[in-house]
Scaffold this motif. Structure first.
Motif, PDB file in Angstrom:
ATOM      1  N   ILE A 254       3.436   5.868 -11.515  1.00 40.40           N
ATOM      2  CA  ILE A 254       3.491   5.051 -10.306  1.00 40.40           C
ATOM      3  C   ILE A 254       2.151   4.322 -10.170  1.00 40.40           C
ATOM      4  CG2 ILE A 254       3.696   5.059  -7.801  1.00 40.40           C
ATOM      5  CD1 ILE A 254       5.411   7.559  -8.038  1.00 40.40           C
ATOM      6  N   PHE A 255       2.215   3.006 -10.106  1.00 42.89           N
ATOM      7  CA  PHE A 255       1.028   2.178  -9.964  1.00 42.89           C
ATOM      8  C   PHE A 255       0.936   1.666  -8.518  1.00 42.89           C
ATOM      9  CE2 PHE A 255       1.843   2.228 -14.416  1.00 42.89           C
ATOM     10  CZ  PHE A 255       0.632   2.002 -15.054  1.00 42.89           C
ATOM     11  N   ASN A 256      -0.297   1.566  -8.021  1.00 44.90           N
ATOM     12  CA  ASN A 256      -0.454   0.957  -6.705  1.00 44.90           C
ATOM     13  C   ASN A 256      -0.362  -0.555  -6.837  1.00 44.90           C
ATOM     14  OD1 ASN A 256      -2.973  -0.031  -7.565  1.00 44.90           O
ATOM     15  ND2 ASN A 256      -4.083   1.700  -6.679  1.00 44.90           N
TER      16      ASN A 256
ATOM     17  N   HIS B 261      -1.523   5.479  -9.787  1.00 44.33           N
ATOM     18  CA  HIS B 261      -1.625   6.353  -8.610  1.00 44.33           C
ATOM     19  C   HIS B 261      -1.341   7.798  -8.999  1.00 44.33           C
ATOM     20  CE1 HIS B 261      -1.399   7.568  -4.410  1.00 44.33           C
ATOM     21  NE2 HIS B 261      -0.212   8.132  -4.652  1.00 44.33           N
ATOM     22  N   VAL B 262      -0.274   8.009  -9.751  1.00 44.84           N
ATOM     23  CA  VAL B 262       0.057   9.330 -10.272  1.00 44.84           C
ATOM     24  C   VAL B 262       0.967   9.138 -11.477  1.00 44.84           C
ATOM     25  CG1 VAL B 262       2.097   9.631  -8.818  1.00 44.84           C
ATOM     26  CG2 VAL B 262       0.899  11.649  -9.683  1.00 44.84           C
TER      27      VAL B 262
ATOM     28  N   PRO C  34       8.135   8.578   3.000  1.00 48.34           N
ATOM     29  CA  PRO C  34       8.853   7.303   3.007  1.00 48.34           C
ATOM     30  C   PRO C  34       8.977   6.721   1.604  1.00 48.34           C
ATOM     31  CG  PRO C  34       6.621   7.015   3.817  1.00 48.34           C
ATOM     32  CD  PRO C  34       6.827   8.482   3.706  1.00 48.34           C
ATOM     33  N   SER C  35      10.069   6.013   1.373  1.00 46.63           N
ATOM     34  CA  SER C  35      10.267   5.359   0.084  1.00 46.63           C
ATOM     35  C   SER C  35       9.404   4.112   0.018  1.00 46.63           C
ATOM     36  CB  SER C  35      11.739   4.990  -0.107  1.00 46.63           C
ATOM     37  OG  SER C  35      12.537   6.149  -0.132  1.00 46.63           O
ATOM     38  N   ASN C  36       8.560   4.056  -0.990  1.00 42.66           N
ATOM     39  CA  ASN C  36       7.683   2.912  -1.153  1.00 42.66           C
ATOM     40  C   ASN C  36       8.385   1.829  -1.956  1.00 42.66           C
ATOM     41  OD1 ASN C  36       4.716   3.715  -0.229  1.00 42.66           O
ATOM     42  ND2 ASN C  36       5.641   5.526  -1.149  1.00 42.66           N
ATOM     43  N   PRO C  37       8.434   0.591  -1.469  1.00 43.74           N
ATOM     44  CA  PRO C  37       9.057  -0.489  -2.249  1.00 43.74           C
ATOM     45  C   PRO C  37       8.283  -0.726  -3.540  1.00 43.74           C
ATOM     46  CG  PRO C  37       7.897  -1.368  -0.339  1.00 43.74           C
ATOM     47  CD  PRO C  37       7.898   0.109  -0.173  1.00 43.74           C
TER      48      PRO C  37
ATOM     49  N   GLU D  70       0.838  -1.185   0.000  1.00 39.20           N
ATOM     50  CA  GLU D  70       0.000   0.000   0.000  1.00 39.20           C
ATOM     51  C   GLU D  70       0.881   1.247   0.000  1.00 39.20           C
ATOM     52  OE1 GLU D  70      -3.102   0.262  -0.441  1.00 39.20           O
ATOM     53  OE2 GLU D  70      -3.767  -1.827  -0.186  1.00 39.20           O
ATOM     54  N   ILE D  71       0.536   2.234  -0.813  1.00 42.31           N
ATOM     55  CA  ILE D  71       1.352   3.435  -0.944  1.00 42.31           C
ATOM     56  C   ILE D  71       1.221   4.325   0.291  1.00 42.31           C
ATOM     57  CG2 ILE D  71       1.653   5.579  -2.245  1.00 42.31           C
ATOM     58  CD1 ILE D  71       0.869   4.088  -4.752  1.00 42.31           C
TER      59      ILE D  71
END
Length: 604
Positions: free
Chosen positions: A365-367, A373-374, A296-299, A290-291
């Motif tokens: 960026i995909f969830n 997502h954006v 924080p850096s999202n994996p 989950e984003i």
């Protein structure tokens, strides 16, 4: 075959006057292509290149003018020099063959080199080596055998063509070396020449001759020691290589699968479609959790590929073997170099490199559910594809079987293309590309009323176009009935509207001689194809795939109904690919699609 010369690797005066020097300005092109070669390439005729060291170093003037006659090849490739294990003296030819998908026809490797180590080096570089003839004996330039063996052999021109074509089909990044033994009538002098070579090598060492002066010195000495016999053998050898190389080149052009982007259907010779639009480098990040916003850096799994609406449509048409021409622009940067090479390897393209501009980049960026997502993009270079830019390609546009233009390019460019298409009755498909630019592009095209033949908006893009045309809010909240209302209004100026609705299929709205017809192609009952069970990989190329599949169907003489079905199949292919366009797309998708997918006729 057209008489022609391409200057390759070394700069050579076309008139071949000895010791003539070229002066180049800093902005001069580093490659000179003769007008006859350009003409042959544009006409898709076979061209064989002569490695120009033959003219500048290998033979004395004026004999160097006679060796290639009308078509050119090379004598012997460079290799690992003797004692190369100590000096590291290895010809750049070998490295270049390892990273360039080119076929070289030569008489093997000169005996002055270390032939066993040369063959080992070629193997390391992944170069395909084959002897032309009944055995695998690898030739040593003046002699038919060197004591070494090629990995394989080709017994005829036909076998050589098949080998090269297979290499091309596998998309190998290395080259092919076809080693042609010297003709029998000159082979008898081989022993005499070899003795002269050994003596010349000793003299070379005694005189401390090194570097690129070695080969000219040895060849000159061998020619003197053999009283001209080596030169005569050299000329026969080159002529033989040219003859075989020309036959292979001709065979590749005549072979039905020689180049996919130059094929046409066996039953229909369709005109070439032209695609005018943007090309991007796509950087896609797929989050694995989950984003979390705010720092924080999202994996994620991050990939880079080629994209852009126009490019995606072009690649899909190419994979369907529709032989497209793409007109686009990139910036002068590393991404631009990558894109230019990519397009050259794929299809015929007019890809202009613009100074002081950046190549288009799309970053999404995909969830973790595969939803966008954006997304951001840098596409300013596409707006340089304007009227002034496109006027240079009017002949390509007006002679096309169909033209597709995407809304990424400048409004003046869209207006210009629509005017050419209307004037010359060329079907025009307008791809709205995105809700932020769809309306502007549509209005630019419609400055020439009824110039758009087909349009492929998604629901958001249709809403924007409807508002721009009527000044009214879109009734899309009414479901498919609202879409039909909008299409009913727009059909007064567009022949066919194809609304892509994601998982709900496609709405096809047509104006047939004043009768407005509406059909809904659903995805409810899918064909029994195993690949349809694969998960979604990339959503960015699905709509582009639909547009390309639809175009391909029309270009092949299919009905609108059949073409919509083809488009749906191709869209589903792309949807299940990690890249924007699926490598699995093939012309077979046309045949399997014509009777698939459910359709319902709707009324207004």
């Amino acid at each position: 075959m057209q008489r022609s010369l391409i200057v390759f690797r070394k700069f050579v005066c076309y008139h071949c006057q000895p010791r003539r020097q070229f002066q180049f300005e800093s902005n001069a092109t580093p490659l000179c292509v003769h007008k006859n070669v350009k003409k042959a390439l544009n006409e898709n005729r076979p061209v064989l290149a002569l490695e120009s060291t033959i003219i500048t170093h290998g033979m004395p003037y004026p004999e160097n003018l006679k060796c290639g006659i009308d078509i050119f090849a090379t004598g012997g490739v460079g290799g690992v020099h003797r004692k190369g294990e100590d000096t590291m003296d290895v010809s750049a030819d070998l490295r270049q063959l390892g990273q360039t998908p080119v076929t070289v026809v030569s008489a093997g490797v000169k005996s002055i080199l270390d032939i066993p180590r040369t063959l080992e080096y070629l193997e390391t570089e992944g170069v395909t080596v084959a002897t032309f003839g009944p055995t695998t004996d690898f030739p040593a330039f003046f002699t038919k055998t060197s004591g070494c063996q090629s990995p394989t052999n080709v017994k005829s021109v036909e076998e050589a063509v098949n080998l090269v074509q297979t290499h091309k089909n596998l998309k190998m990044e290395s080259g092919v070396l076809i080693a042609v033994p010297i003709p029998d009538e000159e082979a008898s002098v081989g022993e005499k020449i070899n003795k002269a070579v050994e003596k010349a090598i000793m003299e070379c060492r005694q005189h401390n001759i090194e570097g690129n002066a070695v080969t000219p010195f040895i060849l000159d000495q061998v020619n003197k020691l053999t009283e001209g016999a080596s030169l005569a053998a050299n000329i026969v050898l080159i002529q033989n290589n040219v003859n075989i190389g020309a036959q292979i080149a001709k065979g590749l052009k005549n072979k039905p699968s020689a180049k996919r982007n130059q094929q046409t259907s066996n039953h229909t010779k369709a005109k070439r479609p032209v695609v005018i639009g943007g090309c991007n480098v796509d950087i896609v990040s797929k989050c694995t959790h989950e984003i979390m916003n705010g720092g924080p850096s999202n994996p994620a799994v991050v990939t880079q590929s080629f994209g852009g609406v126009g490019r995606n449509i072009t690649e899909t048409l190419w994979r369907l073997q529709s032989n497209p021409l793409m007109i686009t622009a990139v910036g002068k940067d590393s991404y631009g170099e990558m894109m230019t090479k990519h397009l050259e390897n794929m299809t015929k393209s007019i890809c202009s490199t613009l100074q002081n501009h950046r190549t288009g980049v799309y970053n999404a960026i995909f969830n973790k559910h595969g939803e966008v997502h954006v997304a951001v993009e840098d596409s300013a270079v596409h707006r340089k594809i304007d009227k002034d830019f496109l006027q240079n390609y009017e002949n390509d546009i007006k002679s096309a079987g169909m033209v597709c233009v995407d809304a990424n390019i400048a409004e003046s460019g869209i207006e210009y293309v629509s005017s050419i298409c209307k004037r010359h009755a060329v079907p025009l498909l307008f791809e709205p590309t995105g809700e932020l630019i769809a309306a502007k592009g549509y209005k630019a095209a419609q400055k020439h009323f009824n110039s758009i033949t087909y349009i492929t908006p998604n629901i958001s893009e249709l809403n924007q176009i409807y508002f721009a045309e009527t000044g009214k809010d879109a009734p899309s909240h009414e479901g498919i009935e609202g879409l039909i209302k909008m299409c009913h209004t727009l059909l007064d100026s567009v022949l066919c509207i194809l609304v892509t609705m994601g998982g709900n299929g496609v709405l096809c709205a047509q104006n047939k001689n004043g009768n407005k017809l509406f059909h809904h192609y659903t995805l409810n009952k899918q064909p029994k194809w195993a690949w349809l069970d694969q998960p979604t990989g990339n959503v960015s190329g699905a709509g582009d795939g639909f547009a390309a599949g639809f175009m391909h169907g029309l270009l092949r003489g299919c009905t609108t109904d059949q073409s919509v079905r083809i488009g749906l199949t191709v869209a589903q292919r792309n949807l299940r690919s990690e890249s924007a366009v699926a490598e699995a797309v093939t012309p077979n998708d046309v045949e399997i699609s014509k009777t698939c997918w459910d359709v319902k006729e709707l009324t207004f």
